[in-house]
Design a protein around this motif. Sequence first.
Motif, PDB file in Angstrom:
ATOM      1  N   GLY A  31      -3.457   2.856   1.615  1.00 54.03           N
ATOM      2  CA  GLY A  31      -2.102   2.384   1.287  1.00 54.03           C
ATOM      3  C   GLY A  31      -1.378   1.791   2.481  1.00 54.03           C
ATOM      4  N   LYS A  32      -1.775   2.167   3.721  1.00 54.83           N
ATOM      5  CA  LYS A  32      -1.116   1.633   4.918  1.00 54.83           C
ATOM      6  C   LYS A  32      -1.399   0.146   5.116  1.00 54.83           C
ATOM      7  CE  LYS A  32      -0.729   5.919   7.566  1.00 54.83           C
ATOM      8  NZ  LYS A  32      -1.052   6.632   8.804  1.00 54.83           N
ATOM      9  N   ALA A  33      -2.434  -0.392   4.428  1.00 54.01           N
ATOM     10  CA  ALA A  33      -2.751  -1.811   4.576  1.00 54.01           C
ATOM     11  C   ALA A  33      -1.645  -2.695   4.027  1.00 54.01           C
ATOM     12  CB  ALA A  33      -4.079  -2.128   3.875  1.00 54.01           C
ATOM     13  N   ILE A  34      -0.912  -2.195   3.003  1.00 54.94           N
ATOM     14  CA  ILE A  34       0.139  -3.024   2.387  1.00 54.94           C
ATOM     15  C   ILE A  34       1.451  -2.259   2.256  1.00 54.94           C
ATOM     16  CG2 ILE A  34      -1.466  -4.528   1.135  1.00 54.94           C
ATOM     17  CD1 ILE A  34      -0.978  -2.792  -1.349  1.00 54.94           C
ATOM     18  N   ASP A  35       1.632  -1.177   3.034  1.00 54.16           N
ATOM     19  CA  ASP A  35       2.874  -0.410   2.867  1.00 54.16           C
ATOM     20  C   ASP A  35       4.100  -1.166   3.359  1.00 54.16           C
ATOM     21  OD1 ASP A  35       2.268  -0.300   5.521  1.00 54.16           O
ATOM     22  OD2 ASP A  35       2.611   1.851   5.757  1.00 54.16           O
ATOM     23  N   HIS A  36       3.907  -2.269   4.131  1.00 56.13           N
ATOM     24  CA  HIS A  36       5.051  -3.108   4.526  1.00 56.13           C
ATOM     25  C   HIS A  36       5.445  -4.067   3.412  1.00 56.13           C
ATOM     26  CE1 HIS A  36       5.025  -1.559   8.535  1.00 56.13           C
ATOM     27  NE2 HIS A  36       3.826  -2.019   8.822  1.00 56.13           N
ATOM     28  N   GLU A  37       4.564  -4.239   2.418  1.00 62.20           N
ATOM     29  CA  GLU A  37       4.820  -5.224   1.372  1.00 62.20           C
ATOM     30  C   GLU A  37       5.202  -4.576   0.046  1.00 62.20           C
ATOM     31  OE1 GLU A  37       1.252  -7.441   1.085  1.00 62.20           O
ATOM     32  OE2 GLU A  37       1.141  -7.892   3.224  1.00 62.20           O
ATOM     33  N   VAL A  38       4.829  -3.317  -0.167  1.00 59.30           N
ATOM     34  CA  VAL A  38       5.035  -2.635  -1.440  1.00 59.30           C
ATOM     35  C   VAL A  38       5.914  -1.412  -1.216  1.00 59.30           C
ATOM     36  CG1 VAL A  38       3.887  -1.518  -3.390  1.00 59.30           C
ATOM     37  CG2 VAL A  38       2.771  -3.425  -2.223  1.00 59.30           C
ATOM     38  N   GLU A  39       6.817  -1.159  -2.172  1.00 63.22           N
ATOM     39  CA  GLU A  39       7.695   0.011  -2.069  1.00 63.22           C
ATOM     40  C   GLU A  39       6.892   1.290  -2.302  1.00 63.22           C
ATOM     41  OE1 GLU A  39      10.859   0.313  -1.282  1.00 63.22           O
ATOM     42  OE2 GLU A  39      11.090  -1.835  -0.917  1.00 63.22           O
ATOM     43  N   LEU A  85     -18.232  -0.468  -3.101  1.00 65.07           N
ATOM     44  CA  LEU A  85     -16.785  -0.562  -2.913  1.00 65.07           C
ATOM     45  C   LEU A  85     -16.309  -1.925  -3.416  1.00 65.07           C
ATOM     46  CD1 LEU A  85     -14.913   1.562  -1.701  1.00 65.07           C
ATOM     47  CD2 LEU A  85     -14.865   0.248   0.403  1.00 65.07           C
ATOM     48  N   HIS A  86     -15.180  -1.948  -4.105  1.00 68.42           N
ATOM     49  CA  HIS A  86     -14.638  -3.195  -4.645  1.00 68.42           C
ATOM     50  C   HIS A  86     -14.310  -4.161  -3.496  1.00 68.42           C
ATOM     51  CE1 HIS A  86     -12.021  -5.939  -6.854  1.00 68.42           C
ATOM     52  NE2 HIS A  86     -12.528  -5.426  -7.970  1.00 68.42           N
ATOM     53  N   PRO A  87     -14.605  -5.472  -3.666  1.00 68.64           N
ATOM     54  CA  PRO A  87     -14.331  -6.443  -2.585  1.00 68.64           C
ATOM     55  C   PRO A  87     -12.884  -6.443  -2.108  1.00 68.64           C
ATOM     56  CG  PRO A  87     -15.705  -7.439  -4.282  1.00 68.64           C
ATOM     57  CD  PRO A  87     -15.296  -6.106  -4.801  1.00 68.64           C
ATOM     58  N   GLU A  88     -11.940  -6.218  -3.011  1.00 73.10           N
ATOM     59  CA  GLU A  88     -10.533  -6.198  -2.591  1.00 73.10           C
ATOM     60  C   GLU A  88     -10.241  -4.998  -1.693  1.00 73.10           C
ATOM     61  OE1 GLU A  88      -8.207  -8.466  -2.969  1.00 73.10           O
ATOM     62  OE2 GLU A  88      -9.712  -9.747  -3.919  1.00 73.10           O
ATOM     63  N   LEU A  89     -10.888  -3.859  -1.987  1.00 77.22           N
ATOM     64  CA  LEU A  89     -10.709  -2.694  -1.119  1.00 77.22           C
ATOM     65  C   LEU A  89     -11.329  -2.943   0.259  1.00 77.22           C
ATOM     66  CD1 LEU A  89     -11.410   0.317  -3.522  1.00 77.22           C
ATOM     67  CD2 LEU A  89      -9.219  -0.449  -2.621  1.00 77.22           C
ATOM     68  N   VAL A  90     -12.422  -3.699   0.295  1.00 75.91           N
ATOM     69  CA  VAL A  90     -13.037  -4.043   1.581  1.00 75.91           C
ATOM     70  C   VAL A  90     -12.078  -4.888   2.412  1.00 75.91           C
ATOM     71  CG1 VAL A  90     -14.961  -5.250   2.690  1.00 75.91           C
ATOM     72  CG2 VAL A  90     -15.366  -3.890   0.627  1.00 75.91           C
ATOM     73  N   LYS A  91     -11.392  -5.852   1.764  1.00 75.11           N
ATOM     74  CA  LYS A  91     -10.419  -6.689   2.478  1.00 75.11           C
ATOM     75  C   LYS A  91      -9.242  -5.848   2.981  1.00 75.11           C
ATOM     76  CE  LYS A  91     -11.400 -10.986  -0.036  1.00 75.11           C
ATOM     77  NZ  LYS A  91     -10.841 -12.016  -0.945  1.00 75.11           N
ATOM     78  N   LEU A  92      -8.800  -4.924   2.140  1.00 70.06           N
ATOM     79  CA  LEU A  92      -7.681  -4.074   2.557  1.00 70.06           C
ATOM     80  C   LEU A  92      -8.075  -3.186   3.740  1.00 70.06           C
ATOM     81  CD1 LEU A  92      -6.304  -3.040  -0.951  1.00 70.06           C
ATOM     82  CD2 LEU A  92      -5.222  -4.573   0.689  1.00 70.06           C
ATOM     83  N   LEU A  93      -9.330  -2.734   3.763  1.00 67.99           N
ATOM     84  CA  LEU A  93      -9.799  -1.975   4.934  1.00 67.99           C
ATOM     85  C   LEU A  93      -9.753  -2.841   6.185  1.00 67.99           C
ATOM     86  CD1 LEU A  93     -12.882  -0.056   3.476  1.00 67.99           C
ATOM     87  CD2 LEU A  93     -10.793   0.966   4.376  1.00 67.99           C
ATOM     88  N   GLY A  94     -10.146  -4.109   6.045  1.00 71.49           N
ATOM     89  CA  GLY A  94     -10.099  -5.015   7.192  1.00 71.49           C
ATOM     90  C   GLY A  94      -8.690  -5.238   7.702  1.00 71.49           C
ATOM     91  N   ARG A  95      -7.694  -5.257   6.794  1.00 73.79           N
ATOM     92  CA  ARG A  95      -6.298  -5.427   7.213  1.00 73.79           C
ATOM     93  C   ARG A  95      -5.827  -4.277   8.095  1.00 73.79           C
ATOM     94  NH1 ARG A  95      -2.755  -8.882   4.291  1.00 73.79           N
ATOM     95  NH2 ARG A  95      -1.067  -7.412   4.658  1.00 73.79           N
ATOM     96  N   MET A  96      -6.417  -3.103   7.906  1.00 74.99           N
ATOM     97  CA  MET A  96      -5.983  -1.946   8.690  1.00 74.99           C
ATOM     98  C   MET A  96      -6.389  -2.045  10.156  1.00 74.99           C
ATOM     99  SD  MET A  96      -6.164   1.384   6.200  1.00 74.99           S
ATOM    100  CE  MET A  96      -7.934   1.461   6.068  1.00 74.99           C
ATOM    101  N   LYS A  97      -7.219  -3.027  10.497  1.00 74.97           N
ATOM    102  CA  LYS A  97      -7.538  -3.254  11.907  1.00 74.97           C
ATOM    103  C   LYS A  97      -6.279  -3.587  12.697  1.00 74.97           C
ATOM    104  CE  LYS A  97      -9.830  -6.622  14.905  1.00 74.97           C
ATOM    105  NZ  LYS A  97     -10.277  -5.655  15.922  1.00 74.97           N
ATOM    106  N   TYR A  98      -5.327  -4.233  12.018  1.00 76.62           N
ATOM    107  CA  TYR A  98      -4.092  -4.652  12.688  1.00 76.62           C
ATOM    108  C   TYR A  98      -2.943  -3.683  12.421  1.00 76.62           C
ATOM    109  CZ  TYR A  98      -6.812  -8.921  12.899  1.00 76.62           C
ATOM    110  OH  TYR A  98      -7.808  -9.829  13.128  1.00 76.62           O
ATOM    111  N   ARG A  99      -3.258  -2.503  11.895  1.00 78.04           N
ATOM    112  CA  ARG A  99      -2.223  -1.506  11.585  1.00 78.04           C
ATOM    113  C   ARG A  99      -2.408  -0.317  12.514  1.00 78.04           C
ATOM    114  NH1 ARG A  99       1.368   1.745  10.333  1.00 78.04           N
ATOM    115  NH2 ARG A  99       2.185   2.062   8.227  1.00 78.04           N
ATOM    116  N   THR A 100      -1.316   0.176  13.092  1.00 78.42           N
ATOM    117  CA  THR A 100      -1.374   1.348  13.966  1.00 78.42           C
ATOM    118  C   THR A 100      -0.442   2.425  13.436  1.00 78.42           C
ATOM    119  OG1 THR A 100       0.367   0.468  15.403  1.00 78.42           O
ATOM    120  CG2 THR A 100      -1.923  -0.017  16.005  1.00 78.42           C
ATOM    121  N   SER A 101      -0.767   3.665  13.763  1.00 79.48           N
ATOM    122  CA  SER A 101       0.073   4.800  13.394  1.00 79.48           C
ATOM    123  C   SER A 101       0.177   5.704  14.613  1.00 79.48           C
ATOM    124  CB  SER A 101      -0.551   5.541  12.208  1.00 79.48           C
ATOM    125  OG  SER A 101       0.231   6.656  11.867  1.00 79.48           O
TER     126      SER A 101
END
Length: 513
Positions: A364-372, A308-324
């Motif tokens: 996509g939920k990792a950055i959906d607050h930042e990207v349209e 898995l690409h390192p950037e995708l690994v970081k984005l997965l980690g960001r989802m720890k702070y995301r709830t749905s």
Amino acid sequence: MPTVLWIVILAVCAVVGFFLGFTYRKKVAEREIASAEEEAKRIINESIKSAESKKREALLEAKEEIHKNRSEFEREEKARRAEVQKQERRLQQKEESLDRKTDAIEKKSETLNNKIAAVEAQQQEVALIKKSQLEMLEKISGFSVDEAKAYIIESVKDDVTHEMAMKVKEIEAQAKEEADDRARRIITTAIQRCAADHTSEITVSVVPLPNDEMKGRIIGREGRNIRSIETLTGCDLIIDDTPEAITVSSFDPVRREVARLALEKLIADGRIHPARIEEMVAKAQKEVNATIKAEGERAVFETNIHGLHPELVKLLGRMKYRTSYGQNVLNHSIEVSHIAGLLASELGVDVATAKRAGLLHDIGKAIDHEVEGSHVTIGVDLARKYKESEAVIHAIEAHHGDVEPRTVVACLVQAADAISASRPGARRENIENYVKRLEKLEEVSKSFPGISSSYAIQAGREIRIMVEPEKVSEDQMVLLARDIAKKIEEELTYPGQIKVHLLRETKAVDYAK
């Protein structure tokens, strides 16, 4: 004087010797020349004799070769003449055969033309008979041709509708029984192998305070401390009458976590001023980044996904702070990965691809607050950017039905996502959204003709519909239920499945007098 005499004598002797030698050599040369001439004449005569002999031999050989070639040519000429005569005979036979066939074809054509003329005459006669019969039928029945067609079509339509409804009902029941049994067995096995507890998470952070005096210190003189915290973290601090607590609010969960950690550090340290706030926010940012990386690596390790690409690994980690709907998105993605992999193993599909698509389906939920754009569109762009396979990209794109799933992996990710989201306690939604969803469900059901009333029951998992018996027949109910289910699938978003239950009741009332 005697010396001079000797010299003269010697000179005379030398002259005499030279002359004698010259004379001798001349004679010898003449003899050799004469001998050479005789030898040359002899050689020339022999050559002439040999050349004449060879000439005679060459002439004889040429005559023999000419005679031989002439004989061969005559034989070839005879053979060619024979072949030409044979071809001429064949052509003559073919011409005679063609003449006979042409005569036969002309006779058949003449016969066929006569038959065509006879058929055309019969067709005209049949048309006249048919016209007279139609006129007679119209007089007898009292219907025109179009009216009779409409009557027949209507009667056939009723019969076909009944047979079609019965056949559809029979096929659906059989297919549903087999499919439900197999799907139930596969899904039950997968769920049992991936049992997990769920706890709802809140979307705001509350920081406890040792006492209410700390609120004033956090606000600072003329509000400089709270303004500094809000500026550095990008979050709003809500300080109200709640005792010994401050609420941190932000649309970005990562920022909210940084603000929470910074506040806890400031409260523990006790020194609260702009410079110290800046220092603590920087430390909190580093801690959150480290936690994000560690959580992403944990998710990859737990699901056993490689490359898995390192950037995708970081984005997965960001989802720890995301709830749905109160469900942690990272834990949800890990669970979807496990369930999709288990379903794939039960069906004999590529397990690695199914688990990879399940883990990345909500990336996509990792950055959906930042990207349209929706999280599905963002997730597809991210997966394509970091060179994920087309199978994974399609599964991400299809997991909410934005496009029709074309692969088994995409269908498995859809099912795993629904299973994880619909488990008891996995998600919660506020009462307003819940009521709106039920109202929309009833509204869609009532949009069809012949519906008297509809009721959403079982928390929106079943819709009970009453039809008007005068407008909807028993056969039409099967098709109507199918149409309603399709429209619900197209217009509503819901976890799990919704049962469409149609009821038709006919009452007869009379009075005995």
